[in-house]
Design a protein around this motif. Structure first.
Motif, mmCIF file in Angstrom:
data_model
loop_
_atom_site.group_PDB
_atom_site.id
_atom_site.type_symbol
_atom_site.label_atom_id
_atom_site.label_comp_id
_atom_site.label_asym_id
_atom_site.label_seq_id
_atom_site.Cartn_x
_atom_site.Cartn_y
_atom_site.Cartn_z
ATOM 1 N N GLN A 71 0.836 -1.192 0.000
ATOM 2 C CA GLN A 71 0.000 0.000 0.000
ATOM 3 C C GLN A 71 0.879 1.253 0.000
ATOM 4 O O GLN A 71 2.079 1.206 0.235
ATOM 5 C CB GLN A 71 -0.920 -0.001 1.224
ATOM 6 N N PHE A 72 0.221 2.402 -0.245
ATOM 7 C CA PHE A 72 0.888 3.695 -0.151
ATOM 8 C C PHE A 72 0.534 4.325 1.194
ATOM 9 O O PHE A 72 -0.642 4.394 1.562
ATOM 10 C CB PHE A 72 0.439 4.615 -1.295
ATOM 11 N N ASP A 73 1.529 4.792 1.927
ATOM 12 C CA ASP A 73 1.296 5.502 3.168
ATOM 13 C C ASP A 73 2.458 6.460 3.396
ATOM 14 O O ASP A 73 3.420 6.476 2.614
ATOM 15 C CB ASP A 73 1.126 4.542 4.350
ATOM 16 N N GLY A 74 2.384 7.243 4.453
ATOM 17 C CA GLY A 74 3.396 8.267 4.650
ATOM 18 C C GLY A 74 3.664 8.577 6.094
ATOM 19 O O GLY A 74 2.970 8.113 7.001
ATOM 20 N N VAL A 75 4.703 9.392 6.303
ATOM 21 C CA VAL A 75 5.108 9.861 7.620
ATOM 22 C C VAL A 75 5.255 11.374 7.554
ATOM 23 O O VAL A 75 5.822 11.916 6.589
ATOM 24 C CB VAL A 75 6.437 9.213 8.057
ATOM 25 N N LEU A 76 4.749 12.052 8.563
ATOM 26 C CA LEU A 76 4.819 13.504 8.619
ATOM 27 C C LEU A 76 6.232 13.941 8.998
ATOM 28 O O LEU A 76 6.831 13.412 9.946
ATOM 29 C CB LEU A 76 3.799 14.027 9.638
ATOM 30 N N ILE A 77 6.775 14.920 8.247
ATOM 31 C CA ILE A 77 8.112 15.466 8.483
ATOM 32 C C ILE A 77 7.965 16.940 8.848
ATOM 33 O O ILE A 77 7.290 17.699 8.137
ATOM 34 C CB ILE A 77 9.008 15.317 7.238
ATOM 35 N N VAL A 78 8.579 17.367 9.940
ATOM 36 C CA VAL A 78 8.538 18.766 10.376
ATOM 37 C C VAL A 78 9.971 19.251 10.533
ATOM 38 O O VAL A 78 10.749 18.679 11.315
ATOM 39 C CB VAL A 78 7.757 18.926 11.698
ATOM 40 N N LYS A 79 10.323 20.293 9.774
ATOM 41 C CA LYS A 79 11.670 20.872 9.807
ATOM 42 C C LYS A 79 12.733 19.799 9.586
ATOM 43 O O LYS A 79 13.718 19.697 10.317
ATOM 44 C CB LYS A 79 11.910 21.591 11.127
ATOM 45 N N SER A 80 12.512 19.012 8.562
ATOM 46 C CA SER A 80 13.445 17.966 8.145
ATOM 47 C C SER A 80 13.636 16.875 9.197
ATOM 48 O O SER A 80 14.570 16.089 9.096
ATOM 49 C CB SER A 80 14.813 18.567 7.792
ATOM 50 N N VAL A 81 12.795 16.820 10.196
ATOM 51 C CA VAL A 81 12.862 15.800 11.238
ATOM 52 C C VAL A 81 11.576 14.980 11.191
ATOM 53 O O VAL A 81 10.478 15.549 11.188
ATOM 54 C CB VAL A 81 13.051 16.428 12.635
ATOM 55 N N GLN A 82 11.731 13.677 11.153
ATOM 56 C CA GLN A 82 10.541 12.827 11.113
ATOM 57 C C GLN A 82 9.807 12.869 12.444
ATOM 58 O O GLN A 82 10.410 13.036 13.506
ATOM 59 C CB GLN A 82 10.919 11.393 10.763
ATOM 60 N N THR A 83 8.522 12.714 12.367
ATOM 61 C CA THR A 83 7.679 12.633 13.551
ATOM 62 C C THR A 83 7.141 11.211 13.685
ATOM 63 O O THR A 83 7.310 10.371 12.805
ATOM 64 C CB THR A 83 6.499 13.620 13.452
ATOM 65 N N SER A 84 6.472 10.960 14.777
ATOM 66 C CA SER A 84 5.824 9.653 14.957
ATOM 67 C C SER A 84 4.461 9.603 14.298
ATOM 68 O O SER A 84 3.777 8.587 14.384
ATOM 69 C CB SER A 84 5.675 9.355 16.453
ATOM 70 N N CYS A 85 4.057 10.695 13.646
ATOM 71 C CA CYS A 85 2.725 10.806 13.055
ATOM 72 C C CYS A 85 2.728 10.210 11.657
ATOM 73 O O CYS A 85 3.448 10.705 10.772
ATOM 74 C CB CYS A 85 2.277 12.258 13.002
ATOM 75 N N GLU A 86 1.952 9.194 11.462
ATOM 76 C CA GLU A 86 1.857 8.568 10.153
ATOM 77 C C GLU A 86 0.606 9.036 9.434
ATOM 78 O O GLU A 86 -0.394 9.422 10.055
ATOM 79 C CB GLU A 86 1.888 7.050 10.288
ATOM 80 N N VAL A 87 0.659 8.983 8.103
ATOM 81 C CA VAL A 87 -0.372 9.567 7.247
ATOM 82 C C VAL A 87 -1.059 8.462 6.473
ATOM 83 O O VAL A 87 -0.387 7.640 5.824
ATOM 84 C CB VAL A 87 0.227 10.605 6.282
ATOM 85 N N ALA A 88 -2.393 8.419 6.535
ATOM 86 C CA ALA A 88 -3.191 7.500 5.730
ATOM 87 C C ALA A 88 -3.599 8.226 4.463
ATOM 88 O O ALA A 88 -4.308 9.243 4.515
ATOM 89 C CB ALA A 88 -4.423 7.043 6.499
ATOM 90 N N LEU A 89 -3.154 7.745 3.313
ATOM 91 C CA LEU A 89 -3.352 8.435 2.047
ATOM 92 C C LEU A 89 -4.734 8.125 1.495
ATOM 93 O O LEU A 89 -5.098 6.961 1.300
ATOM 94 C CB LEU A 89 -2.276 8.039 1.048
ATOM 95 N N ALA A 90 -5.485 9.201 1.224
ATOM 96 C CA ALA A 90 -6.816 9.048 0.648
ATOM 97 C C ALA A 90 -6.794 9.166 -0.865
ATOM 98 O O ALA A 90 -7.700 8.691 -1.536
ATOM 99 C CB ALA A 90 -7.769 10.092 1.243
ATOM 100 N N SER A 91 -5.783 9.839 -1.417
ATOM 101 C CA SER A 91 -5.648 9.995 -2.860
ATOM 102 C C SER A 91 -4.193 10.292 -3.162
ATOM 103 O O SER A 91 -3.320 10.142 -2.297
ATOM 104 C CB SER A 91 -6.561 11.121 -3.366
ATOM 105 N N ASP A 92 -3.921 10.759 -4.384
ATOM 106 C CA ASP A 92 -2.543 11.034 -4.772
ATOM 107 C C ASP A 92 -2.028 12.344 -4.203
ATOM 108 O O ASP A 92 -0.844 12.666 -4.370
ATOM 109 C CB ASP A 92 -2.407 11.033 -6.298
ATOM 110 N N SER A 93 -2.872 13.116 -3.532
ATOM 111 C CA SER A 93 -2.391 14.388 -2.973
ATOM 112 C C SER A 93 -3.045 14.749 -1.649
ATOM 113 O O SER A 93 -2.859 15.857 -1.152
ATOM 114 C CB SER A 93 -2.636 15.532 -3.972
ATOM 115 N N TYR A 94 -3.840 13.845 -1.064
ATOM 116 C CA TYR A 94 -4.503 14.123 0.199
ATOM 117 C C TYR A 94 -4.283 12.948 1.148
ATOM 118 O O TYR A 94 -4.172 11.793 0.725
ATOM 119 C CB TYR A 94 -6.003 14.367 0.019
ATOM 120 N N GLY A 95 -4.233 13.275 2.434
ATOM 121 C CA GLY A 95 -4.096 12.240 3.434
ATOM 122 C C GLY A 95 -4.651 12.670 4.770
ATOM 123 O O GLY A 95 -4.831 13.874 5.034
#
Length: 1469
Positions: A71-95
């Motif tokens: 599947q496609f999924d993602g991780v939130l990055i803040v100021k070039s530092v990864q967070t523990s917040c993961e992203v559930a992708l709803a489309s090719d540009s929204y999550g």
């Protein structure tokens, strides 16, 4: 291993692996939610899902994780530092992402230009900038209701990103938890993900810790599972995403992480933690509306393109006030456990480690708390209620100085704000790593290496630190942490300890052993079988090994340890705990060769802590020295529940962690980085990666006694206690302030103990009640399991004082302490294959039953005759005499003669309300009983003969049931046939008998068969009864015939027809003389030889013939059904290699329409319209796997006349069947003509009736003969036998009176004459069985001759006993024996001679030493290693080595004479 699955959070299984065959009278399957811990069931080593409704054969954990990884999924990055917040992708540009990951107190965590999402998927790994953030309008940062947001990110149109959402989770069969992290953010390089595949199980405390969950249960998923991540330091964290799984390859994102509650404080503390995930299904319409995308939605049944839910304004209910004593965490949890430094784009340099700084303590009053948040940026937003966004500009703006990455030397500045504090929060809260919205905690509060400067302040220092602190004060605190997390575990001098896991594992391998076990007797919850598990040396000087109780087993067993250098030693089962899952073995260190000295592993229970990294070194999946890693997650869970029919631990904590350890790793040490054992691996969750470990406090206690050859004192109140949280205790009425006055410290413990079960008649009965809360023991407040049972074990035979909270008040009760060993069975009676012993505490706790009665651990093959008494029952009384224990039962049985009737009252130990009374009897032939007694000194079992039931009973007929003379008429088929059959039915009703069959041993592969059915008397003078072979599949069966429901007499098996599914039994008519009601004079016999005016040659029933079936009922009487012959065909059945049922071929049968009811009986007679018996309606035998299925065929009566005539005149088994050793198939005349059958034969055959038109071709050769022997070949067409035309199948199948046959054959288109030998099937019936080394050896019976493709040999193993010496070495059970220890085996006499010759001479001496309590050293057990050569039915040759284990597996034989009336006789070899 036994394997069992259980529902709820306690579900799991033990992690030993086994090959066992636990056979029950009903289909024995794993419980829907559990697995038997004592490895008596076969574990699923492929990780298949235990869901019974699953139809997908590839439904496994591996396939599910592969599907998630696709599947496609993602991780939130803040100021070039990864967070523990993961992203559930709803489309090719929204999550979707959690709102508290992006916004804190209405302020975004950073400018949008510094917020990115790292996306991964098939052939994609990229970093995209977030351009828009939409927070749910009703998001509440206090209650965390509607904790969800939609982000928009820039991605090219050809990115290939595909998103899909799960509309709900109510029907998902599994949930897949996922945690992803990156090892290099700029290069978007990912670490290995961690998974957890499990059911939708909800922790019992989920609703207690989170009010928003209680108000919105359908919108959350709750779990206590955590995982370790590379950037998480020493703390385990929740998973980020949850996938719904409906099939192995059908998954979709179902939920995202929201928040965690801790029953205490500190995310990395030892307090219980629960993690909450907000379900996405409720917010799909809202997300699509505000973002304007079209999402692919998957519903519960995985139907693609499901219509979007219509409610776009969905909002959760309010969550209510925070729970006192519970801390809440959420958002970017990485800031709480580490301080990763942002890496500039394109830079590959790593920041240097910085010196760790002191962690200041923030002290607050009892009415305030501290919330630590990062100082927000000064970015302004136009709409902070719903949408936070900026338009991307053509030119990237220059970052402000405040947005640049800070060097590692600059302190990490956080902002501290005081808020109201719940009353039960601890007053000293360290501020180590921090979160953006939660309370502080200490990740290393119990670290041994903490410097003295980090010690908590004294009470006076706490008071000083709170002076002058205003509720409006904001404090800037330096909490900079080192970038190298390993330095946290450094020694006090600042240097890292020189310990590595790889070098440690090399040392551990010298301490860990693989344990192979053989369990020969059923005992308690434990079955029989062979298993593999693990142990480790805890005392190298004395040779003591620690493993699990369920590995040793409570009954007689043999164990062998294999050390790292492949040396094998037998073990002495020294001690097992009556309750807890640990046991100690001994070996003799002097037996180790090559100067090999194993390293002992130190037991260090005090070193276990939550978040601690560990290793498991064991025999996982029977792979020696497998290593698995993990992190301790929970230290205060109650013992896992493995199911009602399995061993279950209680009255102790268990540790829980995510680990890949599986079957075979039971007994493995759970070690820390220093090589200390902190726990004992015991079980694992079914369908998940959860592992369960036993704490070592009580192990250490028992170990000190075992080293001194002493028995550790163990006491019991006959009560089960469970651990509950302080919040749960409050819900039960325990006021926290009142509890505090009693000495209960909510800040020092995670909960209290409550009473879960009390056994009637036990010490606690009448003193304690279920639901009582234990406040203290002997003056010590708030005890945990260890403290409570330290007092109980030291007070055996005395009394203990308990302070309890009961019915709203505190009180002190005095309870007697009973010796636990007094109710732990250490003796059992083995008789007729049955195992009987006292009911144990373990078994009684299943249903809170009184400990009284004799437990039937296994009902055996021939102990309780003519009854449905199964195992797992408790005998309450015999012949009206109460049997509270085994000695009483044996005294009662001593008064009963063999073959005498007895009345047995039993209950089901799982449900004492399930009572039953059976009228049964003891068998006339029964393997002599033995009484086994366990030595408390050595752990071995001694045996002595049981002399009960040695006398024969009086020949008094047993009145069991009244007999009913009734005839059932079927009026649906016309009255004419019924009227014609009424007279015949009334005349032969007195020929119907009831037959019962009980196996003595599993000869011919038939195990534990108890059958009942009907038959007909066919020769009253000689005492001959005809029945279906379904009742006598086991030739060693004990047979009983009941006449007219009044008198029951024993019978013998006279003849089993080798071609047809019928058998003849023999009884002694003299035993009926003088019986009540003059039974003998009322009986009649069937006349199978009178066909009226029809010649014998034409006595077959033609198609279309009308007649009547008279079915004999099992309980007497007849059922009359008018019918007609609907067709004739060739019968050909397949055989089961597991049960070796007789195969039928070359048999012509007829079918009826309508057929009688299958419940009517096993055998009926088919009469023509003249009331002449022309055929039989017979039930075919079937495999025991499908015993409920009944198939019937019609058999011409004339086929049985030769055998019946022989039985009328001879006392030996009939020799009336000779065969051609081939299988025939009927072909049409057209096909015969093509094969070369001449036209003259075709014309003659064409004159016959349609059912006789055809020719017979050889389709299979059953026995290969020597090359120089004339024989039939496949493809031959046989036309005549001598000068007789082959009209019917039986013209070729059953030849008589000649060892050769003259055949007219068409071969290769040419007609030739052949003289071929025939084979007599006389003497192919089993009349002798030898038991040796776990094998039942006999001459090959008819089924084997039909299955074997190799040359026929004379000694055949028809069954292998589970848990026997041979069981460990072979996976198959059917083979020929050709050699034993160099002795050729040609006959059964050879086996008997070898068994006597190689019998260990020291068996009786060893048995006497065990019985007298002599101390033995190591596992020097009687027996010897022998080499056995064998040949499988396929012709494959094998050689195996086995140890005979003569103490628990003595050799014996049963045999019967040549006469049909000879009974079986038992003899020890």
């Amino acid at each position: 291993m036994i394997v069992l699955l259980v529902s709820g959070v306690n579900g799991g299984k033990h992690t030993s692996t086994s090959r066992s065959r636990t056979r029950t009278k009903s289909s024995s399957k794993p419980t829907p939610n559990g697995t038997d811990p004592d490895y008596v069931s076969n574990p699923d080593t492929n990780g298949n899902s235990p869901n019974k409704n699953n139809k997908d054969p590839v439904y496994s954990t591996q396939n599910i994780t592969n599907s998630i990884d696709a599947q496609f999924d993602g991780v939130l990055i803040v100021k070039s530092v990864q967070t523990s917040c993961e992203v559930a992708l709803a489309s090719d540009s929204y999550g979707f992402v959690a709102a508290n990951c992006l916004i804190v107190k209405d302020k975004i965590v950073s400018s949008l230009e510094d917020i990115q999402v790292a996306v991964r998927g098939p052939k994609l790994s990229a970093l995209y900038t977030v351009t828009n953030i939409t927070i749910h309008p009703n998001y509440d940062d206090t209650t965390l209701a509607n904790n969800i947001a939609v982000i928009k990110f820039t991605s090219p149109s050809n990115s290939g990103i595909k998103g899909k959402m799960a509309a709900g989770t109510s029907k998902w069969k599994e949930l897949g938890y996922l945690r992803r992290t990156l090892s290099d953010v700029p290069k978007v390089i990912w670490n290995e993900p961690t998974y957890l595949v499990t059911r939708q199980d909800e922790h019992a405390s989920c609703s207690l810790g989170s009010p928003v969950f209680s108000a919105n249960r359908k919108n959350f998923i709750c779990s206590n599972s955590t995982t370790k991540v590379p950037v998480g330091g020493s703390c385990s964290l929740p998973y980020g995403l949850v996938y719904g799984v409906v099939k192995a390859n059908k998954v979709a994102p179902a939920a995202i992480y929201s928040h965690t509650v801790v029953f205490g404080s500190g995310l990395c503390s030892n307090f219980m933690k629960l993690n909450y995930y907000v379900q996405l299904g409720s917010y799909l319409s809202w997300g699509a509306k505000v973002a304007g995308y079209t999402a692919k939605v998957i519903d519960d049944d995985y139907v693609s393109e499901k219509k979007m839910p219509s409610n776009s304004t969905f909002s959760m209910k309010g969550g209510g006030s925070p729970v006192p004593g519970v801390a809440v965490y959420g958002g970017n949890l990485f800031t709480l456990v580490s301080n990763p430094k942002p890496t500039p784009t394109g830079s590959e340099s790593k920041p240097k480690p910085t010196k760790p700084t002191k962690s200041p303590i923030i002290t607050v009053s009892k009415t305030r708390t501290v919330v630590v948040t990062r100082r927000p940026t000064s970015t302004k937003f136009t709409d902070q209620s719903t949408t936070l966004g900026v338009q991307p500009s053509p030119t990237k703006p220059k970052p402000s100085p405040s947005d640049k990455p800070r060097p590692s030397s600059i302190p990490n500045i956080i902002e501290v704000t005081e808020l109201p504090l719940p009353t039960d929060i601890p007053t000293d809260i360290p501020t180590n790593p921090v979160t953006n919205s939660e309370s502080d905690f200490d990740t290393d509060s119990d670290s041994e290496n903490s410097s003295s400067s980090s010690k908590p302040p004294t009470d006076s220092e706490k008071l000083k630190s709170t002076e002058g602190m205003s509720t409006k004060t904001k404090i800037l605190i330096d909490t900079t942490l080192p970038s190298d997390s390993a330095s946290v575990a450094a020694s006090t001098n600042g240097e890292k300890p020189d310990i590595r896991w790889d070098t440690l594992q090399d040392r551990l391998r010298l301490s860990v052993v693989s344990i192979s076990s053989s369990h020969s007797f059923y005992f308690g919850h434990a079955g029989v079988g062979s298993s593999y598990a693990t142990g480790f040396v805890v005392d190298a000087e004395q040779g003591i090994i620690l493993s699990n109780r369920h590995v040793m087993g409570p009954g007689p067993s043999f164990h062998k340890a294999t050390f790292f250098n492949n040396q094998e030693l037998f073990l002495q089962p020294t001690y097992y705990d009556p309750i807890h899952d640990f046991a100690f073995f001994r070996y003799d260190p002097a037996d180790l060769k090559n100067s090999f000295v194993p390293k002992e592993i130190k037991l260090a229970p005090e070193k276990a802590r939550s978040g601690m990294e560990f290793r498991i070194v064991g025999n996982n999946a029977n792979e020696k020295m497998s290593v698995h890693q993990g992190e301790l997650s929970q230290l205060d869970r109650n013992a896992p529940d493995y199911g009602a029919n399995s061993y279950v631990d209680f009255n102790t904590f268990y540790y829980q962690a995510s680990s890949t350890s599986y079957s075979g790793s039971s007994g493995s040490p759970v070690v820390d980085i220093e090589g200390n054992a902190v726990a004992l691996n015991a079980g694992s969750g079914c369908g998940s990666s959860s592992s369960f470990f036993l704490p070592l406090e009580r192990v250490v206690y028992a170990f000190e006694y075992v080293r001194r050859w002493e028995i550790p004192p163990r006491g019991t109140l006959q009560a089960v206690f469970k651990h509950i949280t302080h919040v749960q205790a409050a819900h039960l009425g325990l006021d926290p302030e009142a509890a505090a006055r009693e000495g209960v410290r909510a800040d020092a413990t995670t909960g209290v103990l409550s009473v879960d079960k009390i056994l009637p008649g036990g010490p606690a009965d009448g003193k304690l009640e279920v639901g009582d809360i234990i406040i203290g023991v002997e003056g010590k407040p708030s005890p945990v399991f260890t403290e409570l049972f330290e007092v109980i074990d030291s007070s055996v035979g005395k009394q203990v004082s308990l302070r309890v909270f009961s019915h709203g008040e505190f009180k002190t009760v005095i309870v007697d302490v009973m010796d636990l060993y007094d109710i732990t069975p250490s003796q059992f009676l083995s008789i007729g294959g049955a195992t009987l012993h006292n009911l144990s505490l373990q078994l009684a706790f299943y249903s809170s039953a009184r400990i009284a009665g004799v437990y039937i651990a296994w009902s055996g093959c021939g102990f309780f005759l003519n009854s449905d008494i199964g195992h797992r029952k408790v005998i309450q009384a015999v012949n009206g005499i109460s049997t509270p224990d085994l000695p009483t039962l044996m005294n009662v049985l001593n008064r009963v003669g063999r073959d005498d009737p007895i009345v047995v009252k039993v209950i089901d130990h799982r449900d004492p309300r399930d009572e039953a009374v059976f009228v049964t009897r003891l068998p006339s032939l029964c393997i002599p009983g033995q009484v086994f007694t366990r030595s408390k000194v050595t752990g071995f079992w001694s045996r002595e003969p049981y002399l009960g039931m040695s006398k024969l009973g009086d020949a008094v007929p047993a009145l069991v049931n009244g007999f009913a003379q009734s005839v059932t008429f079927d009026s649906a088929s016309g009255e004419v046939a019924v009227d014609a059959a009424v007279g015949l039915a009334q005349s032969i009703e007195y020929a119907v008998v009831s037959i019962s069959s009980n196996s003595v041993c599993p000869a011919s592969g038939q195990y534990n068969l108890t059958e009942a059915g009907s038959g007909f008397i066919v020769c009253k003078q000689r005492g001959i009864v005809l029945c279906s072979t379904r009742l006598v599949r086991n030739p060693t069966s004990i047979l009983s015939i009941m006449f007219l429901g009044l008198v029951s007499v024993p019978a013998t098996l006279a003849f089993v027809h080798p071609l047809y599914p019928v058998a003849f039994l023999k009884y002694n008519p003299v035993r009926l003389h003088g019986a009540d009601n003059d039974v003998d004079r009322q009986l009649v016999e069937l006349d199978l030889s009178s066909f009226g005016n029809v010649a014998v040659a034409n006595a077959r029933l033609a198609v279309g013939s009308r007649g009547t079936v008279l079915m004999g009922k099992p309980n007497g009487g007849l059922e009359v059904v008018p019918t007609s012959v609907s067709g004739r065909r060739q019968l050909s059945t397949n055989t089961c290699s597991a049960c070796l049922d007789q195969r039928f071929y070359n048999t012509e049968v007829f079918s009826l329409s309508p057929e009688p009811d299958s419940s009517a009986g096993d055998l009926g007679v088919v009469c023509d319209t003249n009331s002449c018996i022309r055929g039989l309606w017979v039930c075919l035998p079937c495999c025991y796997h499908d015993r409920a299925k009944r198939n019937y065929v019609g058999l011409d009566a004339l086929l049985l006349l030769p055998a019946l005539e022989s039985l009328r005149t001879s006392d030996v088994s009939p020799d009336v069947v000779r065969v051609l050793d081939v299988e025939f198939k009927r072909l049409t005349l057209e096909t015969g003509k093509v094969l070369g059958v001449g036209s003259s034969h075709i014309r003659e055959l064409a004159q016959a009736s349609p059912v006789q038109r055809g020719v017979f071709m050889v389709c299979n050769v059953l026995r290969k003969r020597q090359a120089d022997t004339v024989s039939l070949e496949i493809g031959d067409v046989v036309l005549k036998v001598g000068d007789k035309r082959a009209w019917h199948m039986d013209d070729l199948a059953c030849l008589r009176d000649s060892d050769k046959a003259e055949l007219t054959v068409v071969r290769n288109g040419q007609e030739i004459l052949l003289t071929v030998p025939t084979t007599s099937l006389a003497g192919k019936h089993t009349r002798r069985v030898i038991y040796w080394a776990g094998m039942l050896l006999q001459e090959p019976h008819l089924t084997v001759l039909g299955q074997a493709t190799c040359p026929w040999l004379n000694v055949f193993s028809s069954f292998v006993m589970a848990g026997s010496p041979i069981d460990r070495e072979l996976h198959g059970v059917n083979f020929f024996i050709t050699e034993i220890d160099g002795h050729p085996i040609l006959t059964l006499d050879d086996v008997a001679n070898v068994a006597r010759e190689i019998k260990s001479p020291d068996v009786e001496e060893f048995n006497s030493n065990v019985a007298s309590g002599q101390r033995l050293c190591g596992g020097k057990i009687p027996g010897r290693f022998v080499k056995v050569s064998l040949v499988k039915l396929t012709g494959e040759k094998k050689v195996v080595s086995l140890h005979t284990h003569d103490l628990y597996n003595p050799s014996w034989q049963i045999h019967r004479g040549p006469l049909i009336s000879d009974d079986w006789v038992w003899e020890r070899l």
